[in-house]
Scaffold this motif. Structure first.
Motif, PDB file in Angstrom:
ATOM      1  N   GLU A   1       0.834  -1.216   0.000  1.00  0.00           N
ATOM      2  CA  GLU A   1       0.000   0.000   0.000  1.00  0.00           C
ATOM      3  C   GLU A   1       0.862   1.257   0.000  1.00  0.00           C
ATOM      4  OE1 GLU A   1      -0.780  -2.546   2.122  1.00  0.00           O
ATOM      5  OE2 GLU A   1      -2.500  -3.210   0.914  1.00  0.00           O
ATOM      6  N   GLU A   2       1.888   1.235   0.835  1.00  0.00           N
ATOM      7  CA  GLU A   2       2.752   2.423   0.913  1.00  0.00           C
ATOM      8  C   GLU A   2       3.450   2.685  -0.418  1.00  0.00           C
ATOM      9  OE1 GLU A   2       3.775   2.106   5.681  1.00  0.00           O
ATOM     10  OE2 GLU A   2       5.114   1.229   4.183  1.00  0.00           O
TER      11      GLU A   2
ATOM     12  N   TRP B   1       2.448   1.833  -3.388  1.00  0.00           N
ATOM     13  CA  TRP B   1       1.514   2.336  -4.396  1.00  0.00           C
ATOM     14  C   TRP B   1       1.112   3.788  -4.113  1.00  0.00           C
ATOM     15  CZ3 TRP B   1       1.322   1.443  -9.087  1.00  0.00           C
ATOM     16  CH2 TRP B   1       0.223   1.759  -9.893  1.00  0.00           C
ATOM     17  N   GLN B   2       0.958   4.115  -2.839  1.00  0.00           N
ATOM     18  CA  GLN B   2       0.653   5.510  -2.467  1.00  0.00           C
ATOM     19  C   GLN B   2       1.750   6.441  -2.977  1.00  0.00           C
ATOM     20  OE1 GLN B   2      -1.963   7.005  -1.424  1.00  0.00           O
ATOM     21  NE2 GLN B   2      -2.968   5.002  -1.434  1.00  0.00           N
TER      22      GLN B   2
ATOM     23  N   ALA C   1       1.215   9.323  -5.766  1.00  0.00           N
ATOM     24  CA  ALA C   1       1.522  10.722  -5.443  1.00  0.00           C
ATOM     25  C   ALA C   1       2.417  11.327  -6.514  1.00  0.00           C
ATOM     26  CB  ALA C   1       2.198  10.807  -4.080  1.00  0.00           C
TER      27      ALA C   1
END
Ligand code: ADP
Ligand code: MG
Length: 473
Positions: free
Chosen positions: A4-5, A7-8, A12
């Motif tokens: 998740e991190e 992909w975040q 961004a």
């Protein structure tokens, strides 16, 4: 770092470099479904086969580069897979579980759709290009005339009939996707139809600039001059690009004079009036105003319907009257978006081999997001970016500079005015956002612009253009 991190971080980064419309259309509901740290392989879950094809075709390089960077080179490979996140409610596209879609399945998209897909992107990749840079598909015959473009169309036809004499130069201006390129290219194609020996050069101002720089580098400036000066007609698209390019302007000035003196036709397009192009030399501004200036305004509902009908015929595609009306009513900004939506609808239904229904069409439109003016969601930062960009400034210059240079005063007042009208910001907030100025300055700016808009058509046009950019994402 978790999936998740990672992909975040990727999102961004991508968000910074993509228009809002593109970002939401293609990256909404995407996620990393697998990350194999041993092989360095990442599987990106996407909501439908359509996004799958699109990401792979258009954004793969960018995605992979950002993935690599964000993971400190741990990611080596990326693939896409149609998948819904378990926690996610059923996707908006209905059949979400097109099971384990892999790369091969994408070839299911028929050639026609592949073309539409391409077309849907920048809008300018398809069509056969001849040696002069003209695309055969842009003709007068398939240009729909309506209230907003009637004058520009008439002037273009006039040019094609009286080359070099009556309207020289012809200057067409208007917002994005309203048919400027189509019209100038139609002039070129029409002349060639009458006389295939005519030498017509079509270039974007950007290409002209690149050509020039290249010629300088390679010491081939004479060949460059000879090429452009040998034209019977020179079509220069998006001339606003010359803003700030002093050397190129100088060369362009001489090319212009040379052609004009010999009564060779010149046609120019721009997103705004010559007077509104920042850092364009005065002598060029005055040259651009020697002939005829005409604008193109966004099409009214009837014209949008007529355009859709004509495109549908061209694509040999069928849409119920009701659906067509719905599309025309909901996509108002420009013709390119209208075409884009139609392409996407055609592609979707080809892909799933179903006839379009009102419901699927509504869903597709909702996923495009570009069509609905999203007044509520524009931020102060975006607004300031767009205004600064319009005037070829950076946001810092617009906001901070204490200097009262005249060329900064107007952009700043426009920014203040738009913060009030578009974001309903309070005067103290406006003053604060624009470099800590007093609220009375903001009030003054608002009143100034409000008054000037009544008096100067040009200012109104510029502000409309800025708004168009703001809401086009
Ligand atoms: P611009 O150069 O003003 O940004 P384009 O000429 O590229 O816009 O037009 C965008 C798309 O819309 C093109 O595919 C063009 O063929 C189409 N289009 C624009 N106006 C019309 C019109 N009046 N009739 C038919 N097609 C149009
Ligand atoms: Mg164009």
């Amino acid at each position: 770092m978790t999936r998740e991190e990672l992909w975040q971080a990727v999102l961004a980064d991508l968000e910074l470099n993509l228009s809002k419309a593109n970002f939401t259309t293609w990256f909404k509901n995407t996620f990393i479904s697998e990350w194999n740290e041993e092989t360095g392989e990442v599987i990106i879950g996407v909501p439908n086969a359509f996004t799958h094809a699109w990401l792979e075709k258009k954004y793969h390089k960018a995605i992979l580069a950002v993935l690599r960077e964000a993971s400190e080179d741990k990611v080596k490979k990326a693939q896409y897979k149609v998948e819904t996140r378990r926690s996610m409610a059923g996707g908006i596209f209905g059949p979400t579980n097109v099971s384990s879609e892999t790369t091969e399945n994408v070839s299911m998209i028929s050639p026609r759709v592949a073309v539409s897909l391409e077309h849907n992107g920048t809008g300018d990749n398809s069509g056969v290009i001849n040696e002069f840079g003209l695309k055969a598909k842009y003709t007068f015959a398939n240009f729909i005339v309506g209230e907003g473009n009637a004058l520009a169309h008439a002037a273009s036809m006039g040019v094609a009939k009286n080359l070099g004499t009556r309207y020289n130069p012809l200057f067409i201006y208007g917002g994005v996707g309203l048919g400027k390129t189509h019209l100038v290219q139609a002039i070129g194609n029409d002349i060639l139809r009458q006389d295939p020996n005519k030498k017509i050069i079509y270039v974007s101002a950007e290409k002209f600039t690149n050509d020039y720089v290249q010629a300088l580098k390679e010491n081939k400036i004479n060949a460059f001059k000879a090429k452009y000066r040998s034209a019977d007609m020179l079509l220069i698209d998006d001339v606003q690009f010359l803003a700030g390019k002093e050397q190129t302007q100088e060369e362009f000035f001489h090319t212009f004079n040379d052609l004009h003196q010999r009564e060779c036709q010149i046609v120019l397009t721009s997103d705004r009036l010559p007077q509104s192009i920042p850092t364009l030399e005065d002598r060029l501004k005055s040259r651009f105003q020697m002939g005829v200036i005409t604008d193109i305004a966004p099409p009214k509902l009837e014209t949008r319907i007529a355009i859709l009908e004509s495109k549908i015929k061209e694509y040999k595609y069928k849409l119920e009257e009701e659906v067509l009306q719905y599309l025309a009513a909901n996509i108002q900004n420009n013709v390119r978006e209208l075409e884009g939506a139609l392409n996407k609808i055609a592609a979707y239904h080809d892909f799933y081999n179903t006839p379009p229904t009102m419901e699927t069409v509504k869903n597709i439109l909702a996923s495009l997001t570009v069509s609905t003016p999203n007044q509520g969601s524009v931020t102060v930062r975006q607004l300031l970016e767009v205004v600064a960009n319009f005037f070829e400034l950076n946001r810092q210059e617009l906001v901070m500079s204490k200097c009262r240079r005249r060329e900064l005063a107007l952009p700043r007042q426009i920014a203040m005015y738009l913060m009030r009208t578009e974001l309903s910001a309070s005067y103290p907030t406006i003053g604060h956002e624009l470099g800590g100025r007093d609220h009375t300055t903001a009030i003054h700016a608002f009143k100034q612009i409000e008054k000037k808009i009544q008096l100067e058509g040009r200012l109104k046009h510029d502000i409309d253009l800025i708004k168009q950019r703001l809401y086009a994402g």
